[in-house]
Design a protein around this motif. Structure first.
Motif, PDB file in Angstrom:
ATOM      1  N   TYR A 283      -3.380   3.913   3.077  1.00 42.34           N
ATOM      2  CA  TYR A 283      -3.603   2.782   3.788  1.00 42.34           C
ATOM      3  C   TYR A 283      -4.299   1.819   3.483  1.00 42.34           C
ATOM      4  N   ASN A 284      -5.576   2.244   2.255  1.00 45.28           N
ATOM      5  CA  ASN A 284      -6.638   1.443   1.829  1.00 45.28           C
ATOM      6  C   ASN A 284      -6.519   1.339   0.508  1.00 45.28           C
ATOM      7  N   ARG A 285      -5.623   1.558  -0.108  1.00 45.53           N
ATOM      8  CA  ARG A 285      -5.191   1.323  -1.478  1.00 45.53           C
ATOM      9  C   ARG A 285      -3.819   0.254  -1.882  1.00 45.53           C
TER      10      ARG A 285
ATOM     11  N   GLN B 292     -11.713   4.408  -2.721  1.00 45.77           N
ATOM     12  CA  GLN B 292     -11.248   3.092  -2.221  1.00 45.77           C
ATOM     13  C   GLN B 292     -12.000   2.710  -0.998  1.00 45.77           C
TER      14      GLN B 292
ATOM     15  N   ASP C 141     -12.858   1.874   2.782  1.00 43.62           N
ATOM     16  CA  ASP C 141     -12.104   2.343   3.840  1.00 43.62           C
ATOM     17  C   ASP C 141     -11.619   1.132   4.821  1.00 43.62           C
ATOM     18  N   ILE C 142     -10.695   0.362   4.165  1.00 39.75           N
ATOM     19  CA  ILE C 142     -10.132  -0.922   4.950  1.00 39.75           C
ATOM     20  C   ILE C 142      -8.724  -0.568   5.081  1.00 39.75           C
ATOM     21  N   PHE C 143      -8.206  -0.840   6.382  1.00 40.47           N
ATOM     22  CA  PHE C 143      -6.984  -0.845   6.613  1.00 40.47           C
ATOM     23  C   PHE C 143      -6.248  -2.253   6.421  1.00 40.47           C
ATOM     24  N   HIS C 144      -5.564  -2.404   5.066  1.00 42.55           N
ATOM     25  CA  HIS C 144      -5.112  -3.601   4.534  1.00 42.55           C
ATOM     26  C   HIS C 144      -3.889  -3.975   5.430  1.00 42.55           C
TER      27      HIS C 144
ATOM     28  N   VAL D 270     -11.287  -2.627   9.989  1.00 40.84           N
ATOM     29  CA  VAL D 270     -12.133  -1.583   9.578  1.00 40.84           C
ATOM     30  C   VAL D 270     -12.349  -0.843  11.062  1.00 40.84           C
TER      31      VAL D 270
ATOM     32  N   TRP E 194     -15.530  -3.013  -1.143  1.00 40.34           N
ATOM     33  CA  TRP E 194     -15.702  -3.575   0.359  1.00 40.34           C
ATOM     34  C   TRP E 194     -15.684  -5.149   0.223  1.00 40.34           C
TER      35      TRP E 194
ATOM     36  N   CYS F 100       0.955  -1.175  -0.035  1.00 48.78           N
ATOM     37  CA  CYS F 100       0.023  -0.056   0.116  1.00 48.78           C
ATOM     38  C   CYS F 100       0.975   1.213  -0.019  1.00 48.78           C
TER      39      CYS F 100
ATOM     40  N   ASP G 224     -10.479  -2.202  -5.008  1.00 48.32           N
ATOM     41  CA  ASP G 224     -11.021  -1.195  -4.275  1.00 48.32           C
ATOM     42  C   ASP G 224     -12.445  -1.229  -3.608  1.00 48.32           C
TER      43      ASP G 224
END
Length: 325
Positions: free
Chosen positions: A120-122, A142, A144-147, A165, A190, A116, A188
């Motif tokens: 943080y979410n891409r 994208q 809104d997930i903290f990968h 999340v 959910w 990433c 991207d």
């Protein structure tokens, strides 16, 4: 599989272990080999820096990455530990959770790097050595997930992210990696590329691949904890196992599954049966991607050698290698 042999050696401050060419290496110590006969071997380089505390190596063994687990910096290394380039992730809450990064083999034979670098979410995929961006184009938004805790199976078909999340809640998402290389918007969503609704009611403590199937461990205060294997091909569960304790982070090993929460436990990939456990080998708490300053835990203490059917565990002072058969 069961333990058939073990080796144990004293190694001060041993961490960030990988198997490179059949040899166990402590990467952060300057690419320090760890002979299993108890002898010592010099590091190839000086230490890379105290912030670096976790490492991974590509399936082909041509690229390794050394990371600051709860930091923003990582180093891409050649197969001898030479630094090839530096990479970064977003500072946003980086101090809270594991660095999102994995290495994989692409269809054309190159080693890919999934991480990433711009948010943080891409998620993006690059040529690991050159940095060439392989996922091009823009998406409207994208998810809104903290990968975190990224993984790609040996086939290279899929990508999983076992991140979180708000509020926070640990989740798992699986993407079709080959499709993403032609349409980056796939990364991207959910939901990802597969409907994992059945896994959304409890928190995901760990996830990995068994072949091209998804294996997930769950943790819940209100429900029984489970280990389950899900076919991505048809969406059905191959098996589900009730557990008496959290399995936590999961690592594939020769068709079976190694859980590394508190201590290693080996589960059958065929039916989820507990095959072996090692309560004498402490691995720390490892049931979430959110670790704060407890970075030396779970997968950060363990290195799996699938080809050699063995795994190594370090507690910072000694290294134990368990041979399976």
């Amino acid at each position: 599989m069961r333990e058939i042999h073990r080796a144990q050696v004293q190694v001060a401050d041993a961490k960030s272990l990988i198997w490179a060419g059949g040899e166990l290496v402590d990467v952060s110590a300057g690419w320090r080999p760890i002979p299993l006969d108890g002898s010592t071997a010099p590091s190839r380089f000086g230490p890379y820096g105290p912030q670096f505390d976790a490492a991974t190596i590509s399936p082909l063994g041509d690229v390794a990455v050394l990371m600051a687990t709860a930091g923003t910096k990582a180093l891409v290394l050649g197969p001898d530990g030479t630094v090839r380039r530096e990479i970064n992730r977003s500072y946003y809450h980086a101090e809270a959770y594991r660095y999102p990064l994995t290495l994989c083999t692409m269809e054309d034979g190159r080693t890919g790097l999934v991480h990433c670098p711009s948010g943080y979410n891409r998620l993006d995929v690059e040529d690991a050595l050159t940095g060439q961006l392989l996922t091009t184009g823009e998406s409207p938004e994208q998810a809104d997930i903290f990968h975190s805790r990224l993984m790609v199976p040996a086939s290279g078909r899929y990508l999983l992210s076992a991140g979180w999340v708000w509020h926070p809640w640990d989740v798992v998402v699986v993407y079709d990696l080959q499709e993403a290389l032609t349409d980056r918007s796939v990364l991207d969503s959910w939901r990802g590329s597969f409907d994992l609704t059945d896994l959304s009611s409890t928190e995901v403590s760990g996830a990995c691949f068994a072949g091209d199937d998804l294996v997930v461990s769950t943790s819940s205060e209100d429900e029984d904890e489970e280990l389950m294997r899900l076919s991505l091909a048809d969406g059905g569960f191959r098996w589900r196992r009730q557990l008496d304790r959290t399995a936590g982070d999961l690592l594939p090993i020769a068709g079976d599954i190694l859980s590394v929460h508190e201590f290693p436990r080996l589960y059958s990939g065929e039916d989820g049966e507990l095959l072996a456990e090692w309560p004498d080998l402490a691995t720390g708490r490892s049931g979430t991607s959110i670790v704060w300053d407890k970075t030396f835990s779970g997968p950060a203490r363990v290195a799996v050698d699938e080809a050699g059917r063995r795994f190594a565990v370090t507690d910072g002072e000694r290294v134990t290698v368990i041979h399976l058969g």
